[in-house]
Design an enzyme around this catalytic site. Structure first.
Site, PDB file in Angstrom:
ATOM      1  N   ASP A 367       0.835  -1.203   0.000  1.00 49.06           N
ATOM      2  CA  ASP A 367       0.000   0.000   0.000  1.00 49.06           C
ATOM      3  C   ASP A 367       0.871   1.256   0.000  1.00 49.06           C
ATOM      4  OD1 ASP A 367      -2.323   1.872   1.092  1.00 49.06           O
ATOM      5  OD2 ASP A 367      -3.272  -0.025   0.569  1.00 49.06           O
ATOM      6  N   ARG A 444      -5.655  16.323   3.807  1.00 50.21           N
ATOM      7  CA  ARG A 444      -4.569  15.357   4.061  1.00 50.21           C
ATOM      8  C   ARG A 444      -3.247  15.938   3.536  1.00 50.21           C
ATOM      9  NH1 ARG A 444      -3.684   9.045   2.328  1.00 50.21           N
ATOM     10  NH2 ARG A 444      -3.428   8.249   4.414  1.00 50.21           N
ATOM     11  N   LYS A 477      -3.983  -0.948  -6.865  1.00 51.22           N
ATOM     12  CA  LYS A 477      -5.034  -0.259  -6.108  1.00 51.22           C
ATOM     13  C   LYS A 477      -4.900   1.220  -6.464  1.00 51.22           C
ATOM     14  CE  LYS A 477      -6.315   0.631  -1.256  1.00 51.22           C
ATOM     15  NZ  LYS A 477      -5.953   0.273   0.138  1.00 51.22           N
ATOM     16  N   ASP A 479      -6.045   4.808  -5.794  1.00 53.78           N
ATOM     17  CA  ASP A 479      -6.694   5.524  -4.692  1.00 53.78           C
ATOM     18  C   ASP A 479      -6.931   6.981  -5.074  1.00 53.78           C
ATOM     19  OD1 ASP A 479      -7.713   5.919  -2.159  1.00 53.78           O
ATOM     20  OD2 ASP A 479      -5.978   5.083  -1.118  1.00 53.78           O
ATOM     21  N   MET A 480      -7.780   7.652  -4.327  1.00 48.27           N
ATOM     22  CA  MET A 480      -8.096   9.076  -4.556  1.00 48.27           C
ATOM     23  C   MET A 480      -8.575   9.597  -3.213  1.00 48.27           C
ATOM     24  SD  MET A 480     -10.734  11.388  -5.264  1.00 48.27           S
ATOM     25  CE  MET A 480     -11.107  12.693  -6.377  1.00 48.27           C
ATOM     26  N   CYS A 527     -10.472   2.866  -5.324  1.00 44.45           N
ATOM     27  CA  CYS A 527     -10.564   3.179  -3.909  1.00 44.45           C
ATOM     28  C   CYS A 527     -10.598   4.692  -3.799  1.00 44.45           C
ATOM     29  CB  CYS A 527      -9.303   2.628  -3.228  1.00 44.45           C
ATOM     30  SG  CYS A 527      -9.107   3.119  -1.510  1.00 44.45           S
ATOM     31  N   ASP A 549     -12.880   2.200   4.463  1.00 42.34           N
ATOM     32  CA  ASP A 549     -11.718   2.066   5.344  1.00 42.34           C
ATOM     33  C   ASP A 549     -12.122   1.452   6.672  1.00 42.34           C
ATOM     34  OD1 ASP A 549      -9.827   2.941   3.608  1.00 42.34           O
ATOM     35  OD2 ASP A 549      -9.719   4.986   4.373  1.00 42.34           O
TER      36      ASP A 549
HETATM   37  C1  GLA Z   1      -6.879   5.480   1.773  1.00 39.76           C
HETATM   38  C2  GLA Z   1      -7.302   4.057   1.487  1.00 39.76           C
HETATM   39  C3  GLA Z   1      -6.589   3.120   2.425  1.00 39.76           C
HETATM   40  C4  GLA Z   1      -5.106   3.277   2.279  1.00 39.76           C
HETATM   41  C5  GLA Z   1      -4.718   4.726   2.521  1.00 39.76           C
HETATM   42  C6  GLA Z   1      -3.258   4.944   2.209  1.00 39.76           C
HETATM   43  O1  GLA Z   1      -7.370   5.918   2.986  1.00 39.76           O
HETATM   44  O2  GLA Z   1      -8.681   3.916   1.582  1.00 39.76           O
HETATM   45  O3  GLA Z   1      -6.989   1.796   2.166  1.00 39.76           O
HETATM   46  O4  GLA Z   1      -4.716   2.867   1.004  1.00 39.76           O
HETATM   47  O5  GLA Z   1      -5.469   5.600   1.711  1.00 39.76           O
HETATM   48  O6  GLA Z   1      -2.871   6.258   2.383  1.00 39.76           O
END
Ligand code: GLA
Length: 741
Positions: A367, A444, A477, A479-480, A527, A549
């Site tokens: 991750d 963030r 994965k 992500d955003m 995600c 999450d």
């Molecule tokens: C988001 C995703 C998590 C993880 C974090 C990493 O919150 O939903 O699963 O990947 O980012 O920063």
């Protein structure tokens, strides 16, 4: 033929196997009216009367004096703006003189086999023998705007896909300030409205309430479909439940700002509108240019919510998700996020992989934190170069070590973002979305990249591709992690700034398309801070999306119930994590966590090297169960049996195979209650005449099944019920396997 045009009557009849949708053309001005949507009708005699054009105020040709009364009550197929219909409009075009009145009338139509692609947008698809499309061409004779209203009906599924393409046939630029993808003017009935509400770690909770007069709507202005509201609205008859009553469901195949609303007017008529949210939206159309609005799926069910759910599940599995992984068992994964957060080295990751492989886990997903100087979440987004301080010897070496364990390897990216503290930002500060002279709002500690710009997309993708080419990586994965704000693009002219939000979404879709073209076998999981962009648009690109999450098994009951209302279980990313849970601090039995995650894509998100020996053994029982039953969970028909969201006590749903000779029943008792007897729960989806042997699938002992010794007919199980013993203790789960004998 699923779509018929009756010339004499000027009627279009659109049929799916069990539903009909009827449109008519009225009066000399050729108004397009909505006549019916509901249970399938074979004989349309007398359908015209439903438009009430024979009662005051009649139609304009008979009563132009009260034209506004006509406009304000006629059931329009696609509502006008500013010409006398005071309900919400579907299309609003501003001319260079500043006028916004827009009103469309019928001109012509075509009926096609199959379905055209929507340029740049995700959409349902089908072969020529599976789907048929009606395109109705309408114009506004004053502005010379042409709108093509498209309706596709499926021969194997009770769903209709609608969208609109708007063309500027005038000789001057026009500004589109509002373009709904679909408008449904339904005959007034006493409806409840159902939506999915949420928040970070609390996504898609069902909310049902009466629809009163006025406007009720849900929306997103965050640049993504959002944790908070879902691009779905359901209208339910008062008596609708899981198995009976009428339900209309409307779902938007789009991942950005949306508006989904139901308006009940003075006569009790209900107008449903769905489309890109008009706020922060203004699209300039030069002469000859066109705009394609995204697709809306509509479903009518006279078998309650369950009927709608199963139609959507079938539609999305057969006609929306394209991934080669769709019908395959996905590798059981372990993700290091909750195990290590940013604090890892490749040695630690390999340790996790070794222990995971031993226990039957099949893929390791690395991750956030492997790139740039990403030692925490304050920096480095945009710098997609491997951090060799953490990943000694590079990603290729780590990937080899993981593959040496017999595991696949996956990697996390957040390609749409930029940290102010990054090499990328130093080089290209103007690549962040921001308004000149205004300090952009951080979330963030990060900003959003202006991926409406091709050079930005190219740069990011070239970095992502370089990493993926340099190592064997089977899964990504994507992500955003923050919504869009401070909308400003350094590349757009002042009269096009209102296009940024939609251009952003189109840019993101294009990037995902290019990723999949470059790596066609890739298993992509979307995600967004958990499930902030869980929508049908994203499913077109990835067969699974991280659901939330929140990995707590009890919180997941409501999240997964709301998600499964619309999406097949095979789409829901679900993992077993440690206790006390990192989001709510709750401790639940390992077996319960396993069962809840087995209802999704299934995986782990914990430091497996630190698990007790007892839990490690249980991992083997859980992975064994996954292999035994994932075909059923992934491909099966889903039935919601009891709702924890409603009863606040226990949760129960089931899946059956197509033949209904096998079924799994997932039951969770949330809190224990003293001095209670066993429960009797009415099942669904079985065969009345068949006899089923009932076994318990053990997630907490070596022995795979415990035979209950019961053989019960489908008729008894569905009409009287199945006896479910009360488990001892809080948060207890029980998985039953029913097989016809
Ligand atoms: C988001 C995703 C998590 C993880 C974090 C990493 O919150 O939903 O699963 O990947 O980012 O920063």
């Amino acid at each position: 033929m699923s779509i018929q045009y009756f010339e004499k009557e000027n009627i279009f009849l659109l049929n799916t196997p069990k539903t009909s949708y009827i449109i008519g053309i009225f009066d000399e001005e050729q108004f397009l009216g909505h006549l019916y949507y509901g249970k399938r009708i074979t004989n349309i005699e007398g359908i015209h009367s439903l438009a009430r054009t024979m009662e005051p105020p009649f139609v304009p040709s008979k009563n132009d004096r009260d034209r506004s009364s006509f406009f304000d009550a006629f059931p329009f197929e696609y509502s006008s703006h500013g010409v006398g219909d005071f309900r919400e409009s579907s299309l609003k075009m501003r001319t260079k003189d500043g006028h916004t009145a827009t009103s469309l009338v019928y001109v012509s139509h075509v009926i096609l086999r199959g379905k055209r692609k929507l340029e740049g947008l995700p959409a349902t698809f089908g072969q020529e023998d599976e789907v048929e499309t009606l395109e109705i061409i309408c114009v506004d004779p004053v502005t010379n705007v042409r709108a093509i209203l498209s309706y596709s009906v499926f021969s194997d599924c009770d769903a209709i896909a609608r969208s609109v393409r708007v063309v500027n046939d005038s000789n001057q630029p026009l500004y589109m300030e509002r373009v709904m993808s679909a408008c449904f003017d339904l005959e007034g009935r006493d409806f409840d409205v159902l939506t999915l509400h949420g928040s970070w770690a609390r996504e898609r909770h069902m909310e049902r309430k009466p629809l009163g007069h006025g406007i009720f709507g849900v929306a997103s202005l965050r640049g993504e479909s959002s944790h908070q509201e879902h691009p779905f609205i359901g209208l339910l008859s008062k008596n609708a439940d899981q198995t009976s009553g009428e339900v209309y469901g409307f779902h938007f195949v789009y991942s950005g700002n949306f508006l989904a609303q139901a308006q009940r007017n003075q006569f009790g008529q209900v107008r449903v509108l769905m489309g890109i949210h008009p706020e922060e939206f203004c699209w300039k159309l030069e002469p000859g240019e066109s705009f394609q609005a995204p697709e809306v799926i509509s479903v009518y069910s006279d078998q309650g919510l369950g009927g709608m759910t199963r139609t959507l599940h079938d539609l999305y599995r057969e006609h929306l998700i394209r991934s080669p992984w769709l019908h395959k068992k996905r590798p059981i994964l372990i993700n290091n996020w909750e195990a290590t957060y940013f604090d890892f080295t490749s040695e630690k990751i390999v340790d996790i992989a070794k222990e995971s492989a031993r226990l039957g886990i099949e893929m390791l997903v690395l991750d956030d934190g492997w790139f740039g100087n990403r030692f925490d979440d304050n920096r480095a987004l945009g710098d997609w170069q491997v951090n060799e301080e953490k990943i000694t010897g590079g990603m290729g070496k780590l990937s080899d070590e993981i593959h040496a364990q017999g595991m696949k390897f996956g990697l996390w990216f957040e390609p749409e973002m930029i940290s102010p503290e990054s090499k990328l930002f130093k080089e290209h500060p103007d690549w962040a979305i921001q308004v000149p002279d205004r300090r952009p709002c951080r979330a963030r500690n990060q900003l959003v990249l202006d991926i409406s710009r091709k050079e930005v997309r190219d740069h990011i993708l070239s970095q992502v591709f370089a990493v993926l080419h340099a190592a064997k990586i089977e899964y990504v994965k994507w992500d955003m992690n923050r919504p869009l704000s401070d909308l400003g693009s350094a590349a757009l002219s002042s009269d096009r700034q209102g296009e940024l939000m939609h251009r952003y979404v189109l840019g993101m879709y294009e990037m995902q398309e290019r990723l999949l073209q470059e790596f066609p076998e890739l298993l992509l999981e979307n995600c967004s801070g958990g499930g902030g962009r869980f929508d049908p648009g994203m499913l077109y690109f990835s067969p699974q999306i991280w659901c939330s999450d929140d990995t707590d098994a009890i919180e997941r009951l409501s999240i997964q119930e709301g998600t499964a209302l619309l999406y097949p279980l095979s789409c829901m990313g679900a993992h077993v994590s440690v206790c006390p849970n990192h989001t709510v601090g709750r401790s639940t039995p390992f077996a319960t966590r396993g069962m809840v995650a087995l209802a999704g894509t299934f995986g782990y998100e914990l430091d497996i090297t630190k698990l007790s020996e007892e839990d490690k053994t249980a991992v083997q029982w859980q992975t064994r169960t996954y292999h035994a039953f994932n075909d059923l969970v992934r491909e099966g028909k889903y039935y919601r049996v009891q709702s924890y969201a409603e009863n606040h006590d226990h949760d129960c749903f089931m899946v059956t195979n197509a033949k209904a000779d096998k079924a799994l029943v997932f039951f969770t008792q949330v809190l224990a209650t003293p001095n209670m007897r066993s429960r009797c729960i009415r099942l669904q989806g079985l065969k009345e005449e068949a006899n089923y042997r009932i076994q318990i699938v053990n997630l907490d002992k070596e022995e795979q099944f415990t035979d209950t010794g019961k053989v019960v007919s489908g008729g008894i199980l569905m009409n009287a019920g199945m006896i479910v013993e009360r488990p001892w203790g809080d948060f207890q789960a029980r998985l039953y396997y029913l097989e016809e004998i």
